[in-house]
Write an enzyme that holds these catalytic residues in place. Sequence first.
Site, PDB file in Angstrom:
ATOM      1  N   GLU A  90       1.065  -1.248  -0.104  1.00  0.00           N
ATOM      2  CA  GLU A  90       0.071   0.070  -0.009  1.00  0.00           C
ATOM      3  C   GLU A  90       0.830   1.232   0.088  1.00  0.00           C
ATOM      4  OE1 GLU A  90      -3.197  -2.131   3.242  1.00  0.00           O
ATOM      5  OE2 GLU A  90      -2.421  -0.061   3.354  1.00  0.00           O
ATOM      6  N   CYS A 117       2.986   8.462   1.090  1.00  0.00           N
ATOM      7  CA  CYS A 117       3.366   7.622   2.149  1.00  0.00           C
ATOM      8  C   CYS A 117       3.776   6.328   1.474  1.00  0.00           C
ATOM      9  CB  CYS A 117       2.451   7.418   3.213  1.00  0.00           C
ATOM     10  SG  CYS A 117       2.838   6.204   4.566  1.00  0.00           S
ATOM     11  N   CYS A 124       5.522  -6.788   7.921  1.00  0.00           N
ATOM     12  CA  CYS A 124       6.498  -6.170   8.613  1.00  0.00           C
ATOM     13  C   CYS A 124       6.537  -7.323   9.923  1.00  0.00           C
ATOM     14  CB  CYS A 124       6.084  -5.050   9.220  1.00  0.00           C
ATOM     15  SG  CYS A 124       7.260  -4.251  10.268  1.00  0.00           S
ATOM     16  N   CYS A 128       4.414  -4.364  15.886  1.00  0.00           N
ATOM     17  CA  CYS A 128       3.802  -3.401  16.803  1.00  0.00           C
ATOM     18  C   CYS A 128       2.282  -3.588  17.140  1.00  0.00           C
ATOM     19  CB  CYS A 128       3.970  -2.141  16.361  1.00  0.00           C
ATOM     20  SG  CYS A 128       5.702  -1.600  15.997  1.00  0.00           S
ATOM     21  N   CYS A 131      -0.822  -1.887  14.997  1.00  0.00           N
ATOM     22  CA  CYS A 131      -0.644  -1.762  13.620  1.00  0.00           C
ATOM     23  C   CYS A 131      -0.873  -2.907  12.944  1.00  0.00           C
ATOM     24  CB  CYS A 131       1.229  -1.491  13.223  1.00  0.00           C
ATOM     25  SG  CYS A 131       1.442  -1.635  11.666  1.00  0.00           S
ATOM     26  N   GLY A 173       5.956  -1.909   6.658  1.00  0.00           N
ATOM     27  CA  GLY A 173       7.396  -2.549   6.600  1.00  0.00           C
ATOM     28  C   GLY A 173       8.223  -1.398   7.405  1.00  0.00           C
ATOM     29  N   GLU A 174       9.200  -1.962   8.152  1.00  0.00           N
ATOM     30  CA  GLU A 174      10.320  -1.249   8.832  1.00  0.00           C
ATOM     31  C   GLU A 174      11.413  -0.866   7.888  1.00  0.00           C
ATOM     32  OE1 GLU A 174      11.208   0.440  11.620  1.00  0.00           O
ATOM     33  OE2 GLU A 174      12.882   0.734  10.615  1.00  0.00           O
ATOM     34  N   SER A 201      10.762   7.012   8.854  1.00  0.00           N
ATOM     35  CA  SER A 201      10.114   6.708  10.199  1.00  0.00           C
ATOM     36  C   SER A 201      10.448   5.160  10.580  1.00  0.00           C
ATOM     37  CB  SER A 201       8.658   6.792   9.999  1.00  0.00           C
ATOM     38  OG  SER A 201       7.902   6.203  11.304  1.00  0.00           O
ATOM     39  N   SER A 224       9.223   6.061  15.943  1.00  0.00           N
ATOM     40  CA  SER A 224       8.130   5.551  16.577  1.00  0.00           C
ATOM     41  C   SER A 224       8.281   5.161  18.082  1.00  0.00           C
ATOM     42  CB  SER A 224       7.405   4.266  15.724  1.00  0.00           C
ATOM     43  OG  SER A 224       6.274   3.915  16.515  1.00  0.00           O
ATOM     44  N   ASN A 300      -5.898   4.725  15.490  1.00  0.00           N
ATOM     45  CA  ASN A 300      -6.801   4.312  14.577  1.00  0.00           C
ATOM     46  C   ASN A 300      -7.321   2.907  14.781  1.00  0.00           C
ATOM     47  OD1 ASN A 300      -8.359   4.912  11.975  1.00  0.00           O
ATOM     48  ND2 ASN A 300      -6.432   4.951  10.736  1.00  0.00           N
ATOM     49  N   CYS A 345      -2.149   2.100   8.291  1.00  0.00           N
ATOM     50  CA  CYS A 345      -1.160   1.227   7.658  1.00  0.00           C
ATOM     51  C   CYS A 345      -1.549  -0.150   7.457  1.00  0.00           C
ATOM     52  CB  CYS A 345       0.212   1.328   8.475  1.00  0.00           C
ATOM     53  SG  CYS A 345       1.468   0.077   8.086  1.00  0.00           S
TER      54      CYS A 345
END
Length: 362
Positions: A90, A117, A124, A128, A131, A173-174, A201, A224, A300, A345
């Site tokens: 995405e 973005c 990922c 987290c 997420c 993803g990181e 980020s 983050s 969110n 995300c």
Amino acid sequence: MQDLLGLSPLDVARAVREIAAEPFRAAQIFKWIHERRAADFSEMTNLPKAMREALAKDFVIGLPKIALRTPAPDGTEKFLFELSDGARIEAVYIVESKKTPSWTDPETPGASRVTICLSSQAGCAVDCAFCVTGRMGAGRNLTAGEIVGQYLAIARAKSFGPHEANVVFMGMGEPLLNVANVVRALDLLEEEVSPKRTTVSTAGIVPGIETLAGRPRRPNLAVSLSAADDETRTKLMPINRTYPIAPLISALKRWPLERGRRITFEYVLIAGVNDRTADAVKLAALLRPLPSKVNLIPLNESKEWLPGLLRPADAVVNAFAKVVADGGVPVTVRWSKGLQADAACGQLKGREEPRRPAPQAR
Ligand code: SF4
């Protein structure tokens, strides 16, 4: 067929030298791909027709296929892309209000901005708790071409030109677990977006931060954080076991900041987990010694993906922000954009994917 997307100008020249020997031809091809967003050699009208046909036999411009576009009334639009191996990722086109500070340039509110973005991995592993992408589990690293391709495909679809958008690596993803390809993508994106208008980020991958710190031109850095103590942060972000708060802050103190710039800290606010006054006091004390600013992001919510995690009431969010600001750290509340577009995300891809269970954050 070789993909020209993701290649440096020098590598494009090397790849096409048998068809387009003169250096200015390779420069034209690179410019068509990156500045004029060509998706096909037939669009490169200042190349001879025979050259365009020869290029099309051996090369492709591997822009990702747009599988779904989901616009929201506020102008935000989410893109679901399908890559050549079927992986889905995405990216989001975000229209930022003129009244609020930009993600990438908070010092100059008032300018009109679009922010793109981007995703850096097709999933990922960092997991987290807040997420949706984390619920899907690990996915492969994206190539530099697949990262830049998201930007170019959106620029083509939304018709904006070079230097008209900011870029943030805050999608799936990181980025700093795919640091080699992200660095290559940053180099390619410099043709379009200055590093000052680019933000990476991270969940706090210390070796990746050190790699970026060593580059001559650096993007803005956002970290983050989401908790100012190790116990809460480990519950929310298991990566904290590998890179706890103290060594992370030490690495950030070594980050070579330009004059007037600050490191951004993102803090996802979750009701009853990290939204107490004491949490805000701790956060301000931790960050005050650094040139920093805080983006507070009320969760969110997703009953489907993040069961049991709730967004705090607006009054709680505002009170938390006031304590941090009174503690000496600039703070901005990021009221969610594009909720109708599943802009959090991973939510668009997540409609179709299997998932792993949510960890217990409480
Ligand atoms: S917030 Fe970022 S690092 Fe954490 S799981 Fe989601 S994509 Fe990965």
